[in-house]
Design a protein around this motif. Structure first.
Motif, PDB file in Angstrom:
ATOM      1  N   ARG A 289       0.832  -1.206   0.000  1.00  0.00           N
ATOM      2  CA  ARG A 289       0.000   0.000   0.000  1.00  0.00           C
ATOM      3  C   ARG A 289       0.867   1.256   0.000  1.00  0.00           C
ATOM      4  N   SER A 290       1.935   1.219   0.769  1.00  0.00           N
ATOM      5  CA  SER A 290       2.838   2.357   0.830  1.00  0.00           C
ATOM      6  C   SER A 290       3.533   2.587  -0.504  1.00  0.00           C
ATOM      7  N   ALA A 291       3.980   1.500  -1.138  1.00  0.00           N
ATOM      8  CA  ALA A 291       4.635   1.620  -2.438  1.00  0.00           C
ATOM      9  C   ALA A 291       3.673   2.151  -3.489  1.00  0.00           C
ATOM     10  N   ALA A 292       2.430   1.741  -3.407  1.00  0.00           N
ATOM     11  CA  ALA A 292       1.426   2.201  -4.364  1.00  0.00           C
ATOM     12  C   ALA A 292       1.194   3.705  -4.242  1.00  0.00           C
ATOM     13  N   ARG A 293       1.182   4.210  -3.018  1.00  0.00           N
ATOM     14  CA  ARG A 293       1.025   5.659  -2.830  1.00  0.00           C
ATOM     15  C   ARG A 293       2.210   6.404  -3.428  1.00  0.00           C
ATOM     16  N   VAL A 294       3.401   5.879  -3.213  1.00  0.00           N
ATOM     17  CA  VAL A 294       4.600   6.519  -3.756  1.00  0.00           C
ATOM     18  C   VAL A 294       4.585   6.470  -5.285  1.00  0.00           C
ATOM     19  N   ALA A 295       4.064   5.397  -5.846  1.00  0.00           N
ATOM     20  CA  ALA A 295       4.091   5.203  -7.299  1.00  0.00           C
ATOM     21  C   ALA A 295       3.358   6.296  -8.055  1.00  0.00           C
ATOM     22  N   VAL A 296       2.341   6.893  -7.449  1.00  0.00           N
ATOM     23  CA  VAL A 296       1.569   7.923  -8.157  1.00  0.00           C
ATOM     24  C   VAL A 296       1.929   9.334  -7.707  1.00  0.00           C
ATOM     25  N   SER A 297       2.947   9.443  -6.863  1.00  0.00           N
ATOM     26  CA  SER A 297       3.382  10.761  -6.436  1.00  0.00           C
ATOM     27  C   SER A 297       3.890  11.560  -7.639  1.00  0.00           C
ATOM     28  N   GLY A 298       3.485  12.792  -7.737  1.00  0.00           N
ATOM     29  CA  GLY A 298       3.931  13.645  -8.832  1.00  0.00           C
ATOM     30  C   GLY A 298       3.078  13.571 -10.084  1.00  0.00           C
ATOM     31  N   ALA A 299       2.007  12.796 -10.054  1.00  0.00           N
ATOM     32  CA  ALA A 299       1.122  12.721 -11.216  1.00  0.00           C
ATOM     33  C   ALA A 299       0.493  14.084 -11.491  1.00  0.00           C
ATOM     34  N   GLU A 300       0.317  14.403 -12.763  1.00  0.00           N
ATOM     35  CA  GLU A 300      -0.287  15.669 -13.173  1.00  0.00           C
ATOM     36  C   GLU A 300      -1.430  15.361 -14.147  1.00  0.00           C
ATOM     37  N   PRO A 301      -2.598  15.024 -13.603  1.00  0.00           N
ATOM     38  CA  PRO A 301      -3.712  14.656 -14.476  1.00  0.00           C
ATOM     39  C   PRO A 301      -4.244  15.843 -15.267  1.00  0.00           C
ATOM     40  N   LEU A 302      -4.869  15.523 -16.379  1.00  0.00           N
ATOM     41  CA  LEU A 302      -5.517  16.512 -17.226  1.00  0.00           C
ATOM     42  C   LEU A 302      -6.977  16.669 -16.794  1.00  0.00           C
ATOM     43  N   SER A 303      -7.765  17.361 -17.593  1.00  0.00           N
ATOM     44  CA  SER A 303      -9.128  17.686 -17.173  1.00  0.00           C
ATOM     45  C   SER A 303     -10.029  16.476 -17.055  1.00  0.00           C
ATOM     46  N   GLN A 304      -9.735  15.380 -17.789  1.00  0.00           N
ATOM     47  CA  GLN A 304     -10.650  14.245 -17.829  1.00  0.00           C
ATOM     48  C   GLN A 304     -10.053  12.933 -17.323  1.00  0.00           C
ATOM     49  N   ASN A 305      -8.790  12.918 -16.921  1.00  0.00           N
ATOM     50  CA  ASN A 305      -8.184  11.629 -16.580  1.00  0.00           C
ATOM     51  C   ASN A 305      -7.649  11.549 -15.153  1.00  0.00           C
ATOM     52  N   GLY A 306      -8.190  12.364 -14.253  1.00  0.00           N
ATOM     53  CA  GLY A 306      -7.758  12.276 -12.867  1.00  0.00           C
ATOM     54  C   GLY A 306      -8.015  10.918 -12.245  1.00  0.00           C
ATOM     55  N   PHE A 307      -8.995  10.193 -12.767  1.00  0.00           N
ATOM     56  CA  PHE A 307      -9.290   8.855 -12.245  1.00  0.00           C
ATOM     57  C   PHE A 307      -8.111   7.909 -12.404  1.00  0.00           C
ATOM     58  N   LYS A 308      -7.223   8.205 -13.370  1.00  0.00           N
ATOM     59  CA  LYS A 308      -6.076   7.330 -13.583  1.00  0.00           C
ATOM     60  C   LYS A 308      -5.141   7.285 -12.375  1.00  0.00           C
ATOM     61  N   VAL A 309      -5.087   8.351 -11.619  1.00  0.00           N
ATOM     62  CA  VAL A 309      -4.199   8.391 -10.460  1.00  0.00           C
ATOM     63  C   VAL A 309      -4.666   7.367  -9.414  1.00  0.00           C
ATOM     64  N   VAL A 310      -5.946   7.385  -9.117  1.00  0.00           N
ATOM     65  CA  VAL A 310      -6.504   6.415  -8.167  1.00  0.00           C
ATOM     66  C   VAL A 310      -6.417   5.011  -8.747  1.00  0.00           C
ATOM     67  N   LEU A 311      -6.721   4.873 -10.022  1.00  0.00           N
ATOM     68  CA  LEU A 311      -6.674   3.571 -10.668  1.00  0.00           C
ATOM     69  C   LEU A 311      -5.267   2.993 -10.647  1.00  0.00           C
ATOM     70  N   ALA A 312      -4.274   3.834 -10.908  1.00  0.00           N
ATOM     71  CA  ALA A 312      -2.886   3.369 -10.893  1.00  0.00           C
ATOM     72  C   ALA A 312      -2.462   2.957  -9.492  1.00  0.00           C
ATOM     73  N   ARG A 313      -2.835   3.738  -8.497  1.00  0.00           N
ATOM     74  CA  ARG A 313      -2.470   3.402  -7.124  1.00  0.00           C
ATOM     75  C   ARG A 313      -3.056   2.047  -6.721  1.00  0.00           C
ATOM     76  N   ASN A 314      -4.325   1.860  -6.987  1.00  0.00           N
ATOM     77  CA  ASN A 314      -4.966   0.600  -6.630  1.00  0.00           C
ATOM     78  C   ASN A 314      -4.404  -0.568  -7.430  1.00  0.00           C
ATOM     79  N   SER A 315      -4.053  -0.308  -8.687  1.00  0.00           N
ATOM     80  CA  SER A 315      -3.523  -1.367  -9.542  1.00  0.00           C
ATOM     81  C   SER A 315      -2.137  -1.812  -9.089  1.00  0.00           C
ATOM     82  N   VAL A 316      -1.304  -0.863  -8.669  1.00  0.00           N
ATOM     83  CA  VAL A 316       0.018  -1.233  -8.160  1.00  0.00           C
ATOM     84  C   VAL A 316      -0.119  -2.116  -6.923  1.00  0.00           C
ATOM     85  N   GLU A 317      -0.977  -1.728  -6.008  1.00  0.00           N
ATOM     86  CA  GLU A 317      -1.168  -2.527  -4.795  1.00  0.00           C
ATOM     87  C   GLU A 317      -1.667  -3.935  -5.131  1.00  0.00           C
ATOM     88  N   ARG A 318      -2.614  -4.005  -6.050  1.00  0.00           N
ATOM     89  CA  ARG A 318      -3.170  -5.305  -6.413  1.00  0.00           C
ATOM     90  C   ARG A 318      -2.130  -6.169  -7.124  1.00  0.00           C
TER      91      ARG A 318
END
Length: 327
Positions: A289-318
């Motif tokens: 879980r900790s590594a997953a949070r670090v993995a998405v640090s620094g993400a800069e989402p655009l107007s329509q793809n902010g969901f990717k940040v949460v999706l990436a975090r959960n996907s790394v953990e899984r």
């Protein structure tokens, strides 16, 4: 499609000579022909490299594996050497496209495929810096749900579509090429390029260079690795987010790790900080879980793809959880 000259190469030198005269390399054609039909690519000549001796998978004295650039995706994914020592690569390849396309597409061509950004794929859209440098990037203020959240800037926010490349980054592959200046090897981490001032460039190949093979060095992640792809539909869809992970766990402690994201940047996005977060810690849910949070640090989402940040975090953990369980 415009008319073009066609030449079937009889040797690597013959292919290089044709490329020096302006021809483009052609293998399976699963991406090139699509782009030619829509007018995105308009080569005046193609050189077919299908007859070259680039179609084998072989064990190396170092303990690694060499995959010829002409090996089809299906043959690479199902080869016993790949399935046994690099299961993450097999999983990644088999998650892409369809069986029919995998039977035609080659591993060299997979690395050379272009982005599927709709503004790039349709010449009716004039603002595309990747297709027409200096014209702008329509996706920045337009449809950008599928676009980059890392390493993009404003010149281009397209993502690289390859599943295979994400897994290759996790195992530190080397791309072998031949060219006018002789052969060389490019670490996969330096093969793809971020848009920057040259969004029209996808990779670091010099003009006329030809991919001849992909070397997989001995990997500590054969027993514990996983490729996870999240997409809108189960087949024939590109990743919204994908993750390739590998873990070397001894006595319950992670000794080394690989964490690479796909579908989030113009390159496979390897996250060294997330890997460092895992090393030396007990391989458990808290560490993942900790590594997953670090993995998405620094993400800069655009107007329509902010969901990717949460999706990436959960996907790394899984993915980490699945990889650890394989052992």
């Amino acid at each position: 499609m415009l008319t073009f000259a066609y030449h079937r190469a009889t040797s690597i030198d013959d292919a290089l000579g044709a490329a020096a005269r302006g021809a483009r390399y052609y293998a399976g054609g699963t991406n090139m022909l699509d782009l030619m039909k829509t007018g995105v690519e308009t080569p005046s000549a193609l050189v077919d490299i299908g007859d070259l001796d680039l179609g084998s998978v072989q064990a190396l004295p170092s303990g690694g594996v060499l995959i010829g650039a002409g090996v089809t995706n299906s043959d690479a994914a199902n080869h016993p050497l790949v399935r046994a020592a690099y299961p993450v690569l097999s999983q990644a390849i088999l998650s892409g496209a369809t069986t029919q396309i995998r039977n035609m597409a080659t591993v060299g061509g997979n690395l050379m495929q272009r982005t599927r950004c709709p503004y790039f794929m349709d010449p009716a859209f004039t603002a595309c810096n990747k297709r027409s440098p200096g014209s702008g990037c329509a996706a920045v203020a337009g449809f950008n749900r599928e676009h980059a959240v890392f390493g993009a800037g404003t010149t281009c926010v397209a993502v690289h579509p390859s599943d295979m490349a994400v897994a290759l980054a996790a195992v530190d592959a080397l791309v072998h090429v031949a060219g006018p200046s002789g052969p060389r090897s490019i670490p996969i981490g330096g093969f793809f390029t971020l848009p920057g001032e040259h969004p029209e460039r996808d990779n670091s190949l010099a003009p006329g260079e030809l991919i001849t093979g992909i070397e997989l060095p001995p990997s500590p992640f054969g027993a514990r690795s996983w490729y996870l792809k999240v997409r809108d539909r189960h087949s024939y869809a590109f990743a919204l987010v994908s993750v390739a992970v590998g873990l070397d766990i001894r006595d319950g402690v992670t000794r080394s790790a690989a964490v690479v994201l796909g579908g989030v940047a113009a390159t496979p996005w390897r996250v060294g900080a997330a890997e460092a977060e895992l090393v030396g810690r007990t391989a458990d849910a808290d560490a993942f879980r900790s590594a997953a949070r670090v993995a998405v640090s620094g993400a800069e989402p655009l107007s329509q793809n902010g969901f990717k940040v949460v999706l990436a975090r959960n996907s790394v953990e899984r993915a980490l959880t699945r990889a650890a369980a394989r052992g």
